[in-house]
Write a protein that holds these residues in place. Structure first.
Motif, PDB file in Angstrom:
ATOM      1  N   ASP A 142       0.829  -1.205   0.000  1.00  0.00           N
ATOM      2  CA  ASP A 142       0.000   0.000   0.000  1.00  0.00           C
ATOM      3  C   ASP A 142       0.865   1.258   0.000  1.00  0.00           C
ATOM      4  O   ASP A 142       0.569   2.218  -0.708  1.00  0.00           O
ATOM      5  CB  ASP A 142      -1.031  -0.004   1.146  1.00  0.00           C
ATOM      6  CG  ASP A 142      -0.391  -0.281   2.490  1.00  0.00           C
ATOM      7  OD1 ASP A 142       0.749  -0.750   2.488  1.00  0.00           O
ATOM      8  OD2 ASP A 142      -1.027  -0.022   3.515  1.00  0.00           O
ATOM      9  N   ARG A 190     -10.183  -6.136   1.062  1.00  0.00           N
ATOM     10  CA  ARG A 190      -9.798  -5.981   2.463  1.00  0.00           C
ATOM     11  C   ARG A 190     -10.835  -6.539   3.428  1.00  0.00           C
ATOM     12  O   ARG A 190     -10.683  -6.419   4.643  1.00  0.00           O
ATOM     13  CB  ARG A 190      -9.547  -4.503   2.776  1.00  0.00           C
ATOM     14  CG  ARG A 190      -8.199  -4.000   2.279  1.00  0.00           C
ATOM     15  CD  ARG A 190      -7.959  -2.591   2.754  1.00  0.00           C
ATOM     16  NE  ARG A 190      -6.698  -2.056   2.264  1.00  0.00           N
ATOM     17  CZ  ARG A 190      -5.579  -2.020   2.996  1.00  0.00           C
ATOM     18  NH1 ARG A 190      -5.566  -2.492   4.208  1.00  0.00           N
ATOM     19  NH2 ARG A 190      -4.471  -1.509   2.479  1.00  0.00           N
ATOM     20  N   GLU A 237      -6.642  -4.119  -3.398  1.00  0.00           N
ATOM     21  CA  GLU A 237      -6.976  -2.947  -2.594  1.00  0.00           C
ATOM     22  C   GLU A 237      -8.465  -2.638  -2.773  1.00  0.00           C
ATOM     23  O   GLU A 237      -9.033  -2.861  -3.839  1.00  0.00           O
ATOM     24  CB  GLU A 237      -6.112  -1.766  -3.078  1.00  0.00           C
ATOM     25  CG  GLU A 237      -6.277  -0.488  -2.317  1.00  0.00           C
ATOM     26  CD  GLU A 237      -5.924  -0.633  -0.862  1.00  0.00           C
ATOM     27  OE1 GLU A 237      -6.845  -0.931  -0.086  1.00  0.00           O
ATOM     28  OE2 GLU A 237      -4.753  -0.456  -0.484  1.00  0.00           O
ATOM     29  N   GLY A 238      -9.095  -2.171  -1.718  1.00  0.00           N
ATOM     30  CA  GLY A 238     -10.515  -1.807  -1.801  1.00  0.00           C
ATOM     31  C   GLY A 238     -11.329  -2.599  -0.799  1.00  0.00           C
ATOM     32  O   GLY A 238     -10.821  -3.513  -0.149  1.00  0.00           O
ATOM     33  N   SER A 239     -12.614  -2.252  -0.671  1.00  0.00           N
ATOM     34  CA  SER A 239     -13.386  -2.858   0.409  1.00  0.00           C
ATOM     35  C   SER A 239     -13.645  -4.343   0.151  1.00  0.00           C
ATOM     36  O   SER A 239     -13.802  -5.116   1.087  1.00  0.00           O
ATOM     37  CB  SER A 239     -14.695  -2.107   0.641  1.00  0.00           C
ATOM     38  OG  SER A 239     -15.508  -2.167  -0.481  1.00  0.00           O
ATOM     39  N   ARG A 299      -7.320   5.545   4.053  1.00  0.00           N
ATOM     40  CA  ARG A 299      -7.408   4.091   4.108  1.00  0.00           C
ATOM     41  C   ARG A 299      -6.545   3.499   5.208  1.00  0.00           C
ATOM     42  O   ARG A 299      -6.936   2.540   5.846  1.00  0.00           O
ATOM     43  CB  ARG A 299      -6.907   3.491   2.797  1.00  0.00           C
ATOM     44  CG  ARG A 299      -7.932   3.313   1.746  1.00  0.00           C
ATOM     45  CD  ARG A 299      -7.286   2.564   0.598  1.00  0.00           C
ATOM     46  NE  ARG A 299      -7.713   3.083  -0.685  1.00  0.00           N
ATOM     47  CZ  ARG A 299      -8.860   2.767  -1.258  1.00  0.00           C
ATOM     48  NH1 ARG A 299      -9.668   1.950  -0.663  1.00  0.00           N
ATOM     49  NH2 ARG A 299      -9.183   3.264  -2.415  1.00  0.00           N
ATOM     50  N   ASN A 300      -5.335   4.061   5.379  1.00  0.00           N
ATOM     51  CA  ASN A 300      -4.404   3.391   6.267  1.00  0.00           C
ATOM     52  C   ASN A 300      -4.199   4.057   7.625  1.00  0.00           C
ATOM     53  O   ASN A 300      -4.776   3.596   8.596  1.00  0.00           O
ATOM     54  CB  ASN A 300      -3.100   3.115   5.525  1.00  0.00           C
ATOM     55  CG  ASN A 300      -3.338   2.168   4.358  1.00  0.00           C
ATOM     56  OD1 ASN A 300      -3.658   1.026   4.569  1.00  0.00           O
ATOM     57  ND2 ASN A 300      -3.238   2.658   3.146  1.00  0.00           N
ATOM     58  N   TRP A 328      -4.886   7.453   0.497  1.00  0.00           N
ATOM     59  CA  TRP A 328      -4.014   6.527   1.219  1.00  0.00           C
ATOM     60  C   TRP A 328      -4.067   6.818   2.722  1.00  0.00           C
ATOM     61  O   TRP A 328      -4.190   5.912   3.533  1.00  0.00           O
ATOM     62  CB  TRP A 328      -2.572   6.655   0.713  1.00  0.00           C
ATOM     63  CG  TRP A 328      -1.650   5.711   1.410  1.00  0.00           C
ATOM     64  CD1 TRP A 328      -1.434   4.399   1.094  1.00  0.00           C
ATOM     65  CD2 TRP A 328      -0.845   5.981   2.559  1.00  0.00           C
ATOM     66  NE1 TRP A 328      -0.550   3.847   1.979  1.00  0.00           N
ATOM     67  CE2 TRP A 328      -0.170   4.790   2.888  1.00  0.00           C
ATOM     68  CE3 TRP A 328      -0.635   7.114   3.337  1.00  0.00           C
ATOM     69  CZ2 TRP A 328       0.708   4.698   3.963  1.00  0.00           C
ATOM     70  CZ3 TRP A 328       0.238   7.028   4.417  1.00  0.00           C
ATOM     71  CH2 TRP A 328       0.904   5.822   4.711  1.00  0.00           C
ATOM     72  N   SER A 362     -10.976   1.180   4.167  1.00  0.00           N
ATOM     73  CA  SER A 362     -11.551   1.079   2.829  1.00  0.00           C
ATOM     74  C   SER A 362     -13.062   0.953   2.865  1.00  0.00           C
ATOM     75  O   SER A 362     -13.715   1.133   1.859  1.00  0.00           O
ATOM     76  CB  SER A 362     -10.993  -0.149   2.114  1.00  0.00           C
ATOM     77  OG  SER A 362      -9.638   0.013   1.876  1.00  0.00           O
ATOM     78  N   GLN A 371       0.979   2.807  -3.806  1.00  0.00           N
ATOM     79  CA  GLN A 371      -0.016   3.870  -3.863  1.00  0.00           C
ATOM     80  C   GLN A 371       0.543   5.212  -3.412  1.00  0.00           C
ATOM     81  O   GLN A 371       0.038   6.250  -3.789  1.00  0.00           O
ATOM     82  CB  GLN A 371      -1.225   3.509  -3.001  1.00  0.00           C
ATOM     83  CG  GLN A 371      -1.939   2.299  -3.526  1.00  0.00           C
ATOM     84  CD  GLN A 371      -2.889   1.722  -2.501  1.00  0.00           C
ATOM     85  OE1 GLN A 371      -3.602   2.429  -1.825  1.00  0.00           O
ATOM     86  NE2 GLN A 371      -2.895   0.415  -2.373  1.00  0.00           N
ATOM     87  N   LEU A 372       1.548   5.188  -2.569  1.00  0.00           N
ATOM     88  CA  LEU A 372       1.994   6.436  -1.977  1.00  0.00           C
ATOM     89  C   LEU A 372       3.322   6.921  -2.556  1.00  0.00           C
ATOM     90  O   LEU A 372       3.444   8.060  -2.987  1.00  0.00           O
ATOM     91  CB  LEU A 372       2.125   6.239  -0.460  1.00  0.00           C
ATOM     92  CG  LEU A 372       2.308   7.508   0.342  1.00  0.00           C
ATOM     93  CD1 LEU A 372       1.074   8.377   0.214  1.00  0.00           C
ATOM     94  CD2 LEU A 372       2.553   7.179   1.800  1.00  0.00           C
TER      95      LEU A 372
END
Lengths: 365, 368, 460
Positions: A334, C207, C202-204, B157-158, B154, B167, A338-339
């Protein structure tokens, strides 16, 4: 004994570095396609991802052993060659008959290549090159050229709409089924196509290094394409006139260059590059509708290198690939995927506002 | 391109006249008339007090969304259209507004307080992402703001997951005044009034010293600097105002959809907001209304009503294509083709065409 | 043309009438599929079936076969008399995977006149987003996904208006943990202890599986969970993620992705030479033919594709099993010339959903009469609904406040082998291919553990 780099086993770091470089090759190809158009016309192409998807799907269709209708093939290739030949500058001493003869011979050859089903790879390559070039030309002619002289951002938005139409076209023609593209593959004992085995090098920094063959091929092709472009822009008439056009459309027109034809050629080249990137990505993960989103991930690469720089696109692509994979290895996907590309992009832009190799414009009032 | 062409011999005689928003009687009638029609809409549905079924109930929601997105696009207009700083991070700023409003409400704060606080917080975040504008220009700046589009989701989400559900969507508590739950027509009027207020504020910002500085920076930032305008400070102000508008829109979107998720505010939405602005005509204050209206009516009204017809008709016309493929291609293709045609016919946006239309109407019967 | 349609409708009506009259109890639609007996004749009515989803966006590969399933099922069931003579009409819209558009489509559907009786969704995110609103609007939802928040709310204590056709993703994972703990040394013949790493989108959706409850439950079963990596669906390569998890000690990767994600993981496992060392398993979507078709280009040293042997949850009957329901679907699939790539869970689910819808409406009409048919009444039926859709291909029991499916089997993806044990090769579109087969590993369905926050099986 483990060899550690910042607390990570050395071979894993090396693995991430190598994979990042190889994945970066695909990003570099995507970035190249975006840069070519931007360089020629100042338009940032948001439709590039969808052009990749269509290119890959055309390739997939021609890579199947189903035969094509000869009439359609000759009509299609005739049209494409005629259109393409308007952008080519023949040596001035050639007679009209000679030019027509060359085009006719080319036409016959392409037609024959597209009809046969013995050499599928050649057929698919030739067909995709023609098809994607035509796609670029059509996009340019129908949507970008009417906007010459209008605010630049309108053209950028136009590419967005073009992307939606291309998406509709893929859905209509191919649906959304995910497809495997066994292009870098051999036929195994059972007669099944089988992807090339990865290259494994053991005993590197305390572990095994695995290099994916299809990514390696993609990387090499990206570098070759880059070299070809450098040669093209430095040594061919067309390439030089494209550079002149990019410099100033008005001046280029004043010295007798056909600016509109050159813009069209830029789009055709971008179409072919998109198709190439699509095929290479598809060959490693299969063709799926998510491919269009991959272009988004190459945006930081374009900006990092600079919007006008061919070399910058390649460097940017490789850097972003490496940043993603090293970031993933150290901080998880992640953060890594993504970052980090965007954080790096922000930092680079603040230090060098036009990217690493972008053109610095001198501003006057 | 002036919005104020009037027959010769008509002059402003006072400063008040010179500065009014509705400069002519015609504008005035038009503005009030339009507002009246908008306010009438929920009354004319089958659930309205008159029981007449003139407007489909679904249209109310579309108008609500137009009102909300209009605020975000107006913010973008101040930044892109007036100050000339392209931003691709507007949806991310909306996310900040939506999430901060929601989180505050879930802590027990009332919506009426959470909304402005959320908007101001978004403004501060906007300032941070406006910092690169000190050095970065043009499309590079667009891409620097694009970073916001990835960094903010991001964060949501995190690291902020304990507050935001990560999410997963975050439910938004109901908004009430005392015991009265705001929903249905009350929700509609609330949204319209807030949106109207935002439009008036935006219109006024343009008329201030700051607004004129914005335009000067857009037209030539070096020249503006020579005139004594602190370019960087004004660019930051533009980013701040733009983000506040986005935060407001985000908070209202949370209020309307009653649930927020990071997916809702992706790059696609940012690009669409920018597209709405271009379609409306950047740098003209009516642009958000026209652009958002055009896109949403196209997507939520025209395309859905066309698709059943085409789904019925096209498979018979194209029997060799799988009907599932046809229905899957309709929405993107129709949307794309309409926007392409629109941009070719009117590349400078609807507001521009509207001005031309008004001028030619005023100048009739002479065409110039 | 119009005359022909009317004649057709007349014939259909007549046939329906005759069939209805001829059958004393229960209406046998096809062999093994029985609907409740109609107490009222609905001939002449049109009952809409509402659904929207991502037809043209990132989840389109699952949607288009689903849409094909809907359209073929409607053709078939309408031909068999629809709902007590009423024809079912499909109302479908495309959200493009965009949440904004989901909201606007939902709003359009919910304000239609008359209101939808039921809405079919299959995106976790859509269900979570619309949970509160469907309850207010009194529109029950049939969801083909296992989202805890969507079904039971944020604190998992309020069963709402959404009913799922598969077990919750958390519970699926729990069931897998329990099974793998028992089968580790016996069936799977492995050494050491099972250690799981999550590797999902990634995403609901992706996850949804990794929660504190599932991790605690697995630990109690003797299975350690070492964390998760979440990659974007656009990923070209996940070797770095696999290396991360494996270096933390994972010997099982559990994934909540659709076909392209699973195929990519399987391929990269083989690339890294970990195919023997690390097991690949996942939620029910992992056991799909498209995974088998997509993932057969990379071969393991054993000569079988990298996706051979992928484990997953199988809470329904698969195409390859002998069953009157799957036989019917297969027959319709062939009759409609669907391509082999569409033969997956989505098409089956589409067929099952229409069958369930018919039974649901019949039961509701029988209880309240056709004039009182509303979403609220359908919800009342759903609250006590037990049905074997397609004669048992899907088994639903939503009594006692349950909103999902509570039974599952473990299944495995393999490739069709001939009598001599060699894989069967077919030629599709000029390409030689293996035929993916999905078969249960455990023959009996077992209950899934309840791993919602505060659920009964969460270790205290």
């Amino acid at each position: 004994m483990d060899f550690l780099i910042l607390g990570k086993p050395g071979y894993l770091v090396l693995q991430a570095l190598v994979t990042g470089l190889l994945v970066g090759g695909v990003y570099a190809l995507i970035a190249l396609g975006i840069v070519i158009i931007n360089k020629a016309s100042g338009v940032f192409n948001f439709a590039h991802g969808f052009m990749m998807l269509i290119g890959a799907l055309i390739f997939w269709s021609l890579f199947q052993s189903t035969g094509l209708s000869p009439v359609l093939v000759f009509l299609f290739s005739g049209v494409v060659l005629t259109v393409l030949s308007t952008g080519v500058r023949f040596p001035a001493n050639w007679k009209r008959e000679q030019r027509i003869a060359v085009i006719a011979v080319l036409w016959g050859l392409t037609g024959a290549t597209l009809i046969q089903t013995d050499h599928l790879l050649i057929r698919a390559l030739v067909g995709t090159a023609l098809g994607s070039a035509l796609m670029g030309l059509v996009i340019e002619r129908l949507t970008i050229r009417p906007l010459i002289g209008q605010p630049l951002f309108t053209s950028v938005m136009m590419t967005l709409a073009v992307g939606q139409v291309l998406l509709g076209a893929t859905q209509l023609t191919w649906g959304s089924v995910e497809r495997g593209l066994p292009v870098f593959a051999t036929t195994n004992a059972l007669g099944l196509s089988q992807a090339f085995a990865p290259i494994r090098i053991s005993g590197v920094l305390g572990g095994m290094l695995v290099i994916k063959t299809e990514l390696l091929i993609a990387f090499v092709l990206a570098i070759l394409t880059f070299v070809a472009f450098v040669l093209f822009f430095n040594y061919t008439t067309l390439g030089l006139s494209m550079r002149a056009t990019a410099e100033s459309q008005d001046l280029a027109q004043a010295v007798g260059l056909r600016v509109r034809a050159i813009l069209a050629v830029a789009w055709a080249i971008a179409g072919v590059l998109a198709a190439l990137a699509g095929i290479l990505h598809g060959a490693s993960t299969g063709i799926s509708i998510t491919m269009a989103g991959l272009a988004l991930r190459a945006f930081p690469a374009v900006l990092l290198g600079g919007l006008e720089s061919i070399g910058g696109a390649v460097v940017g692509g490789l850097v972003i690939g490496v940043v993603e994979k090293l970031g993933t290895a150290y901080f998880g996907s992640d953060v890594g995927e993504q970052l980090m590309p965007f954080v790096i992009l922000m930092i680079v832009l603040i230090i060098r506002p036009t990217g690493l190799f972008g053109e610095k414009r001198i501003e006057r009032i | 391109m002036s919005a104020n062409i009037r027959p010769s011999g008509v002059f402003d005689t006072t400063y008040v006249q010179d500065m009014t928003i509705n400069r002519t009687r015609f504008d005035l009638i038009l503005s009030w008339g339009f507002l009246f029609v908008v306010l009438l809409i929920p009354l004319l549905t089958r659930e309205g007090p008159f029981g007449v079924d003139i407007v489909p109930l679904g249209a109310v929601g579309t108008v609500e969304r137009i009102a909300i997105l209009m605020i975000a696009v107006q913010g973008l207009n101040l930044l892109v259209g007036y100050t000339g700083q392209v931003s691709l991070g507007q949806a991310a700023f909306m996310a900040v507004g939506a999430y901060s409003t929601t989180v505050l409400m879930r802590q027990g704060m009332t919506f009426w307080l959470a909304l402005p606080i959320g908007a101001l917080l978004t403004g501060l975040v906007g300032l941070i992402f406006g910092l690169p504008s000190l050095r970065v220009k043009g499309f590079y700046l667009a891409m620097a703001t694009l970073a916001a589009q990835f960094i903010i989701p991001w964060l949501l989400r995190n690291p902020l997951a304990p507050l935001t559900n990560g999410s997963n969507p975050l439910p938004v508590p109901r908004t009430t005044i005392g015991e009265f739950v705001i929903t249905g027509a009350a929700q509609y009027y609330t949204l319209i009034l807030i949106s109207l207020a935002a439009m008036i504020i935006a219109r006024n910002i343009i008329r201030t010293r700051a607004g004129r500085a914005f335009v000067a920076i857009r037209d030539n930032d070096l020249a503006a600097e020579l005139l004594g305008i602190n370019v960087f400070a004004y660019k930051l102000r533009a980013f701040f105002v733009c983000a506040v508008f986005a935060g407001l829109a985000g908070g209202l979107l949370a209020f309307e959809s009653r649930s927020v998720t990071p997916d809702q505010f992706d790059l696609q939405s940012s690009i669409e907001l920018l597209a709405m602005l271009i379609i409306g005509g950047a740098g003209i204050s009516q642009a958000p209304l026209l652009g958002v209206g055009f896109v949403l009516i196209l997507r939520e009204g025209a395309i859905p009503s066309l698709t059943p017809l085409l789904n019925d008709f096209l498979p018979r016309l194209l029997p060799f294509i799988d009907s599932v493929n046809i229905s899957a291609s309709l929405a993107p293709a129709l949307f794309g083709i309409t926007i392409i045609l629109f941009l070719i016919i009117e590349p400078r946006g609807l507001a521009y065409r509207w001005e031309i239309f008004k001028i030619s109407w005023k100048l009739r019967p002479f065409s110039y | 043309m119009r005359v022909r349609i009317f004649t057709f409708l007349l014939v259909v009506a007549l046939v329906t009438g005759l069939v209805t009259a001829a059958l004393p109890s229960g209406m046998v639609v096809a062999q093994g599929i029985t609907h409740s007996e109609c107490k009222e004749d609905l001939t002449g009515m049109t009952i809409p079936f509402y659904t929207f989803g991502d037809l043209s966006g990132p989840y389109a590969p699952i949607t288009q076969p689903l849409a094909a399933g809907f359209s073929d099922a409607l053709k078939y069931f309408n031909g068999m008399g629809g709902i007590c003579g009423a024809q079912i009409e499909l109302v479908q819209e495309d959200s493009g995977g965009d949440r904004e558009q989901s909201l606007s489509i939902y709003q359009r559907f919910s304000t239609a006149d008359p209101k939808p009786l039921l809405l079919l969704l299959y995106a976790s995110a859509d269900s979570e987003l619309l949970r509160e609103r469907v309850a207010e609007d009194e529109i029950p939802v049939f969801l083909f996904a296992g989202s805890t928040i969507g079904l039971y709310g944020e604190k998992a204590d309020t069963p709402g208006w959404i009913y799922a056709g598969i077990p919750l993703y958390t519970d699926q994972f729990g069931a897998f943990c329990k099974w793998v703990a028992s089968a580790w040394t016996t069936d799977l013949k492995r050494e050491g202890a099972p250690v799981i790493g999550h590797l999902s989108w990634e995403g609901s959706f992706g996850r949804a599986t990794e929660t504190t409850e599932t991790t605690a439950y697995c630990k109690a079963q003797g299975v350690e969970v070492v964390g998760g990596e979440y990659f974007l669906p656009t990923a070209t390569d996940v070797t770095a993620q696999i290396n991360n998890l494996v270096s933390k000690g994972a010997n099982i990767l559990y994934t909540t992705t659709l076909a392209s994600g699973t195929a990519l993981i399987a391929k990269d496992l083989t690339t890294l030479g970990l195919e023997e060392q690390v097991l690949l398993a996942g939620a029910n979507w992992v056991l799909d033919s498209s995974v088998g078709l997509l993932g057969q280009r990379t071969l393991k040293p054993s000569g079988m594709p990298s996706t051979d042997g992928v484990l997953g949850l199988l809470p329904y009957t698969w195409w390859d099993e002998k069953h009157p329901g799957t036989a019917l679907v297969q027959e319709q699939f062939t009759a409609n010339n669907r391509p082999p790539t569409a033969r997956g869970i989505a098409y089956l689910a589409g067929f099952g959903a229409i069958d369930t819808y018919i039974e649901l409406i019949i039961q509701t009409v029988n209880r309240v009469g056709k004039d009182n048919l509303t979403g609220a009444e359908v919800k009342k039926t759903l609250d006590g609904f037990k049905y074997e859709a397609l004669g048992g291909v899907f088994s639903y029991d939503w009594t006692n406040g349950v909103r999902d499916v509570r039974m599952t089997r473990i299944g495995q993806l393999g490739y069709l082998r001939g009598a001599d044990g060699a894989p069967v090769i077919v030629e599709v579109g000029g390409q030689k291919m293996l035929v993916p087969v999905i078969a249960p590993v455990t023959t009996e369905s077992v209950p899934v553990p309840d791993l919602k926050p505060g659920g009964a099986d969460v270790p205290k």
